[in-house]
Every structure is written in C-alpha cells, then in structure tokens.
Design an enzyme around this catalytic site. Structure first.
Site, short mmCIF file in Angstrom:
data_model
loop_
_atom_site.label_atom_id
_atom_site.label_comp_id
_atom_site.label_asym_id
_atom_site.label_seq_id
_atom_site.Cartn_x
_atom_site.Cartn_y
_atom_site.Cartn_z
N HIS A 128 -13.15 -1.82 -6.88
CA HIS A 128 -14.42 -1.11 -7.08
C HIS A 128 -14.25 0.41 -6.98
O HIS A 128 -15.16 1.16 -7.32
CB HIS A 128 -15.50 -1.61 -6.11
CG HIS A 128 -15.32 -1.19 -4.70
ND1 HIS A 128 -16.37 -1.11 -3.80
CD2 HIS A 128 -14.22 -0.83 -4.00
CE1 HIS A 128 -15.92 -0.72 -2.62
NE2 HIS A 128 -14.63 -0.56 -2.72
N ASP A 154 0.86 -1.18 0.00
CA ASP A 154 0.00 0.00 0.00
C ASP A 154 0.90 1.23 0.00
O ASP A 154 2.11 1.12 -0.17
CB ASP A 154 -0.96 0.00 1.20
CG ASP A 154 -2.29 0.66 0.86
OD1 ASP A 154 -2.27 1.84 0.45
OD2 ASP A 154 -3.34 0.02 1.01
#
Length: 377
Positions: free
Chosen positions: A278, A232
């Site tokens: 998404h 990340d």
C-alpha cells in the site's frame, strides 16, 4: 478514558475520523468542518510548546504561571487550552487553573505517544495541505516523489529517504509505527490465525519488507514446522537479527534484499508481504511482482496482507471512514493507495497470466485480509 481512547483521539485529529450521529444534516457536517482545524491547532500547540510536560502531574497550575513557564502570552494559552479541553485534553478544575486529564497525562507518561502526535502534525499533515498543488503539478503521476509532501518540504526525495536525513523525524516516525502496532487490530498474533498456515507443511516463507521480523516471530511461534526468511534493508534486518529470540534461531533468519531486484531465494513455498504494497502505486506493485517471477516454483503462493478496502455498508461507518482516510494519507505522502481484494488480484493478472487461484482470507478478529495468488507456469 484510557490508552485506546487517547490514541483514537489523536488519530481522529489527524485522519479526521469524526463520528457523526446517524441522521445529521449534511449542512451541519459542512459547517462543523472548520472545527477540525481548530482541534488540530490546539493539539499542535500542546505538542510544540510541550504544554503537557509543563503542567504538574498531580496538581494544577494557573494560566498565568503556565504562560510564563512555556513563554507564550496568557490570552493565547487560555484560548487554545480551553478549546483543547473540549476533546478531553486537560481540564479546568477551578477557574483560571489547568490540570491533567487521563488523556493529557499520557503525553508525558508515554514518550512514543507524544512523538506520534508530533509525527502526525509536523511530519505528515503538511503533505495533505499541499496535495492539490501536487495533483495540478503532476497529473496522474504514480511516482513516490510527486506528492503533497514533496511540495510541502521542497524536496525531490521520496518521503522515507527525506526523513532519514533527520534523526528527530525518524524517531517520530518510529514512534508512530510503535503506536500503530500497539492496536489490537494490528496484532501480529492475529495474523497467525488469519490464514491456514498449516497447509504450507514444512515450507519456507519469505517475509518481504518484514522489518525487524515481528510478524515472522509471531508466525514461527504459532507454526513450528514453518521456516521464515525476513527480507528488508540491511540496517533493519541487522536489528531484527540482533533481537531474535534464542528459541527461534534456525527457524527465523534475516536477509538484506531490495524487492525491486530478483529474489535470491528460489525454492520458497510462499512469499508474504504485510503492510508493504500500500506504500506503492500500481505501477511499482507490478514491478515488485515481476521481480518475483524468476524465483517462483510451481505452486508457490504470494500472500498479500493488508487492510483491504471493503464495500461500503459491509463494515461499520467508522471503519470504512478510517480506511478511506488512510488511503488519502498514502496519496499525499508516498503516492501509494489502499486497495480492495479485486484491485490486488487485478495487479497479479496485469503482471502475469500464470498467477491463478485467487482467494482472500479474513475473519472478525482482524481488520486485515490476506489475498492469495498461486503461481502455475
């Protein structure tokens, strides 16, 4: 009514998850639609003027005294709070006085719930109000900064880059995520039961966009033979590394990485993405998949874990309505979308014909589905 009912109430107001009784006339539904805005306005008033904090926790207060305490005229307080009482936010134990309900007390007792409400109404709702203007201004755009949110806040920055400039908004978004993760449907432990992880043997799993590693930690505890690398942003992985349980040192590690660049790990057994794709339009999902290709070894698996869009009629109306509402939220905030399993597999096929053996995994204990593709060069 407890925590779940209160959280559900907040989601209802923001996402418009109104549960109609089966058989209600369409005309009635349309006439009832104007009440959504009244509910939002009343809750927004409670948030903006910190009404819950001004009402005694174990006593009542008159409308007159409350209006002085929050510096709002008395008639406005009466009208907005009596409407709020229709959805169990406060009650009137005797005429002219206000007291807490179990739901309104939570806005005082749970600061993250209070910030959750603020995030929904002050940070996210304006995007929905301006989405039609965005559709007219940028027809068919898949760019993350061509949204109702950008028009609402007059910025060219994508949502999260814009929010990062404002500590209060970042705190509210963090609170929203904390509340979402409290839901049992989103419990990381259930993801450990959703897929046959043992079939990966002693492999290494790359948790892409894995945040502070909550999913990898749960999976590592359930499957001790597997190793996990959480990727990340640098600030996020640093926080995860600092909070990693001592017993998982060596099994879970962290690596700063931008998934729009080639992945530096070349021998991973699987690449896992949960609640990641998404937030991106199809164009960018294909880019993410393409950046993985140079790092994939034969037989490597790509595991996409999301709330996939089910066929209508295969789940309850409430669940179907919720995921459709979330899809609209993704549209007006980041130009992302919720997808069906077929949509996800279609993006793999669009990326490279060497992605094969598509399969989906789900069960009744989780609202999530894991969509799997295998790399076969």
């Amino acid at each position: 009514m407890g925590f779940d009912s209160s959280l559900s109430m907040c989601l209802t107001i923001y996402l418009h998850l109104h549960v109609e009784l089966e058989g209600l006339l369409v005309e009635f539904k349309l006439l009832h639609a104007h009440m959504w805005f009244a509910e939002e306005l009343s809750l927004h008033f409670v948030y903006r003027f910190k009404v819950a904090q001004a009402v005694p926790m174990n006593d009542m207060i008159s409308f007159e005294d409350l209006s002085k305490k929050i510096n709002v005229d008395q008639l406005t307080v009466i009208r907005l709070l009596r409407n709020a009482m229709t959805f169990h936010m406060f009650h009137e134990p005797k005429k002219g006085f206000v007291a807490h309900t179990q739901d309104s007390r939570l806005l005082v007792e749970d600061e993250t719930l209070y910030d959750f409400v603020g995030c929904a109404l002050e940070d996210l709702r304006p995007g929905a109000n301006n989405q039609l203007e965005a559709i007219e201004k940028w027809p068919g755009s898949q760019e993350p900064n061509h949204t109702g949110y950008n028009i609402a806040f007059n910025t060219e920055l994508p949502l999260y880059r814009y929010l990062s400039q404002y500590p209060e908004r970042i705190r509210r978004v963090s609170a929203l995520m904390a509340q979402v993760m409290k839901s049992g449907f989103r419990d990381a432990k259930r993801i450990a039961e959703l897929y046959p992880w043992e079939s990966l043997g002693q492999g290494t799993i790359i948790d892409m966009g894995g945040g502070s590693g909550h999913n990898s930690v749960a999976l590592a505890r359930a499957h001790s033979k597997l190793k996990f690398i959480v990727q990340d942003l640098p600030s996020v992985t640093a926080q995860g590394e600092a909070n990693l349980p001592a017993e998982l040192q060596g099994q879970v590690s962290f690596m700063a990485h931008d998934f729009f660049k080639d992945n530096p790990v070349k021998d991973a057994t699987a690449f896992f993405m949960m609640n990641t794709l998404h937030t991106w339009s199809d164009k960018y999902v294909v880019q993410i998949f393409k950046q993985l290709v140079p790092s994939l070894k034969p037989g490597a698996r790509i595991l996409v874990c999301d709330r996939v869009v089910p066929e209508q009629g295969t789940v309850s109306d409430v669940e179907y309505k919720e995921i459709r509402s979330v899809d609209i939220y993704m549209m007006h905030s980041v130009n992302g979308r919720e997808r069906s399993a077929e949509d996800i597999f279609g993006l793999f096929k669009e990326t490279d014909a060497r992605f094969k053996h598509f399969k989906s995994y789900n069960n009744s204990s989780s609202l999530y589905t894991i969509c799997e593709a295998v790399w076969e060069p």
